[in-house]
Motif scaffolding. Structure first.
Motif, short mmCIF file in Angstrom:
data_model
loop_
_atom_site.label_atom_id
_atom_site.label_comp_id
_atom_site.label_asym_id
_atom_site.label_seq_id
_atom_site.Cartn_x
_atom_site.Cartn_y
_atom_site.Cartn_z
N ARG A 6 21.14 -18.64 -40.74
CA ARG A 6 21.56 -18.27 -39.37
C ARG A 6 21.82 -19.49 -38.49
O ARG A 6 22.84 -19.57 -37.82
CB ARG A 6 20.52 -17.36 -38.73
CG ARG A 6 20.94 -16.88 -37.35
CD ARG A 6 19.85 -15.99 -36.73
NE ARG A 6 20.28 -15.51 -35.45
CZ ARG A 6 20.85 -14.33 -35.24
NH1 ARG A 6 21.03 -13.49 -36.25
NH2 ARG A 6 21.22 -13.95 -34.04
N GLN A 7 20.91 -20.46 -38.50
CA GLN A 7 21.08 -21.63 -37.65
C GLN A 7 22.31 -22.45 -38.06
O GLN A 7 22.97 -23.06 -37.22
CB GLN A 7 19.82 -22.49 -37.58
CG GLN A 7 19.38 -23.11 -38.88
CD GLN A 7 18.43 -22.24 -39.69
OE1 GLN A 7 18.40 -21.03 -39.55
NE2 GLN A 7 17.65 -22.87 -40.56
N LEU A 8 22.64 -22.48 -39.36
CA LEU A 8 23.84 -23.19 -39.81
C LEU A 8 25.10 -22.44 -39.42
O LEU A 8 26.11 -23.06 -39.07
CB LEU A 8 23.79 -23.40 -41.32
CG LEU A 8 22.69 -24.34 -41.82
CD1 LEU A 8 22.69 -24.39 -43.34
CD2 LEU A 8 22.84 -25.72 -41.23
N ALA A 9 25.06 -21.11 -39.46
CA ALA A 9 26.22 -20.31 -39.03
C ALA A 9 26.48 -20.54 -37.54
O ALA A 9 27.62 -20.77 -37.12
CB ALA A 9 25.97 -18.84 -39.32
N VAL A 10 25.43 -20.49 -36.74
CA VAL A 10 25.57 -20.72 -35.30
C VAL A 10 26.05 -22.15 -35.04
O VAL A 10 26.93 -22.38 -34.22
CB VAL A 10 24.23 -20.44 -34.57
CG1 VAL A 10 24.28 -20.91 -33.12
CG2 VAL A 10 23.90 -18.94 -34.64
N GLY A 11 25.50 -23.11 -35.77
CA GLY A 11 25.93 -24.50 -35.63
C GLY A 11 27.40 -24.70 -35.95
O GLY A 11 28.12 -25.42 -35.24
N LEU A 90 26.97 -12.53 -31.02
CA LEU A 90 28.07 -12.02 -31.84
C LEU A 90 27.63 -11.78 -33.29
O LEU A 90 28.09 -10.83 -33.93
CB LEU A 90 29.28 -12.96 -31.79
CG LEU A 90 30.61 -12.31 -32.10
CD1 LEU A 90 30.85 -11.04 -31.30
CD2 LEU A 90 31.74 -13.28 -31.87
N LEU A 91 26.72 -12.58 -33.81
CA LEU A 91 26.18 -12.33 -35.15
C LEU A 91 25.46 -10.98 -35.18
O LEU A 91 25.63 -10.20 -36.13
CB LEU A 91 25.22 -13.44 -35.58
CG LEU A 91 25.84 -14.79 -35.91
CD1 LEU A 91 24.75 -15.82 -36.17
CD2 LEU A 91 26.77 -14.69 -37.09
N GLU A 92 24.69 -10.70 -34.17
CA GLU A 92 24.00 -9.40 -34.08
C GLU A 92 24.99 -8.26 -33.89
O GLU A 92 24.83 -7.18 -34.45
CB GLU A 92 22.96 -9.41 -32.96
CG GLU A 92 21.74 -10.23 -33.26
CD GLU A 92 21.05 -9.80 -34.55
OE1 GLU A 92 20.80 -8.59 -34.73
OE2 GLU A 92 20.76 -10.69 -35.38
N THR A 93 26.04 -8.51 -33.12
CA THR A 93 27.07 -7.50 -32.89
C THR A 93 27.79 -7.19 -34.19
O THR A 93 28.07 -6.03 -34.49
CB THR A 93 28.06 -7.97 -31.81
OG1 THR A 93 27.32 -8.21 -30.60
CG2 THR A 93 29.14 -6.95 -31.55
N ALA A 94 28.08 -8.21 -34.99
CA ALA A 94 28.75 -8.01 -36.28
C ALA A 94 27.86 -7.17 -37.20
O ALA A 94 28.36 -6.30 -37.93
CB ALA A 94 29.06 -9.36 -36.93
N LYS A 95 26.58 -7.41 -37.15
CA LYS A 95 25.64 -6.62 -37.95
C LYS A 95 25.68 -5.16 -37.52
O LYS A 95 25.76 -4.26 -38.35
CB LYS A 95 24.24 -7.21 -37.77
CG LYS A 95 23.17 -6.54 -38.57
CD LYS A 95 21.84 -7.26 -38.34
CE LYS A 95 20.73 -6.64 -39.13
NZ LYS A 95 19.47 -7.37 -38.93
N GLY A 103 22.39 -13.11 -43.41
CA GLY A 103 22.33 -14.22 -44.37
C GLY A 103 23.49 -14.30 -45.34
O GLY A 103 23.38 -14.98 -46.36
N ARG A 104 24.63 -13.66 -45.06
CA ARG A 104 25.76 -13.67 -46.00
C ARG A 104 27.04 -14.27 -45.41
O ARG A 104 28.12 -14.09 -45.96
CB ARG A 104 26.02 -12.26 -46.52
CG ARG A 104 24.84 -11.73 -47.34
CD ARG A 104 25.15 -10.47 -48.03
NE ARG A 104 26.12 -10.63 -49.10
CZ ARG A 104 25.84 -10.99 -50.34
NH1 ARG A 104 24.61 -11.25 -50.69
NH2 ARG A 104 26.79 -11.08 -51.24
N TRP A 105 26.92 -15.00 -44.31
CA TRP A 105 28.09 -15.67 -43.74
C TRP A 105 28.42 -16.90 -44.56
O TRP A 105 27.52 -17.57 -45.09
CB TRP A 105 27.82 -16.06 -42.29
CG TRP A 105 27.72 -14.88 -41.38
CD1 TRP A 105 26.58 -14.27 -40.94
CD2 TRP A 105 28.81 -14.13 -40.83
NE1 TRP A 105 26.90 -13.20 -40.14
CE2 TRP A 105 28.26 -13.08 -40.06
CE3 TRP A 105 30.20 -14.24 -40.92
CZ2 TRP A 105 29.04 -12.17 -39.37
CZ3 TRP A 105 30.98 -13.32 -40.24
CH2 TRP A 105 30.41 -12.30 -39.47
#
Length: 150
Positions: A6-11, A90-95, A103-105
Motif C-alpha cells: 500500500r505505501q509503495l502504491a501511494v508513493g 482513492l485506493l479505498e474507493t477502488a476497493k 495488495g494487488r496494484w
C-alpha cells in the motif's frame, strides 16, 4: 516483487506514476472481455475502469491495445469513475466500487503480465493462478452520488 505494498502504491501515485490492477473477466457483453483499473495522478487522482475485448493470445497480451467493449467513437478508452485529492482515499474507493484488492496494484505495464498469465491459465472464470478470486462485477455508482467528483 510484482505487487506494490500500500505505501509503495501511494508513493508511486504521489511521484506522478500511474498504477493498475487486473480484475479478470468482464461479463454482460456480447463478446468475451476482461476488466482492469488504473489510478492516474492528473492534478487530482483519477480512477479509470477499462472493459476490453478478450482477444489476446500467447503472442499478444498488451491490454492497452485491446479493443474497448464500451467505447463509442467520440469517447476515450476507459471510464472515469472517481476523482479525489487523496490517493489513499482513492485506493479505498477502488476497493469499494470495483473490488480492487489493496495488495494487488502493479506499476503500469505489469498488468500485461497478469493478463498473459490469465491467458496461459486458460482464462479461468473465477480465480487467478494464485487462487485470488476475481472481484464480483457491479456497475459502479455515479461519481456525483458517491461524492467523488471534486
Amino acid at each position: 516483487m510484482r505487487y506494490l505494498a500500500r505505501q509503495l502504491a501511494v508513493g508511486a501515485l504521489r511521484r506522478g506514476q500511474s498504477i493498475q490492477q487486473f480484475l479478470g473477466p468482464a461479463t454482460g457483453f456480447e463478446l468475451p472481455g476482461i476488466r482492469y483499473v488504473e489510478i492516474r495522478p492528473a492534478g487530482k487522482y483519477e480512477l479509470y475502469l477499462y472493459c476490453a475485448e478478450d482477444i489476446g493470445h500467447d503472442q499478444f497480451f498488451d491490454v492497452g491495445e485491446l479493443p474497448s467493449l464500451e467505447l463509442r467513437e467520440e469517447d476515450e478508452f476507459g471510464r472515469l469513475i472517481a476523482r479525489t485529492d487523496d490517493p489513499e482515499v482513492l485506493l479505498e474507493t477502488a476497493k469499494r466500487l470495483v473490488g480492487a484488492a489493496t495488495g494487488r496494484w502493479v506499476n503500469v505495464g505489469l498488468v500485461d503480465a497478469e493478463y498473459a498469465e490469465y491467458l496461459g491459465a486458460g482464462r479461468p472464470a473465477d480465480a487467478g493462478l494464485d487462487g485470488f478470486r476475481w472481484p464480483v462485477e457491479a456497475d459502479p455508482p455515479s461519481l456525483v452520488s458517491e461524492g467523488m467528483w471534486r
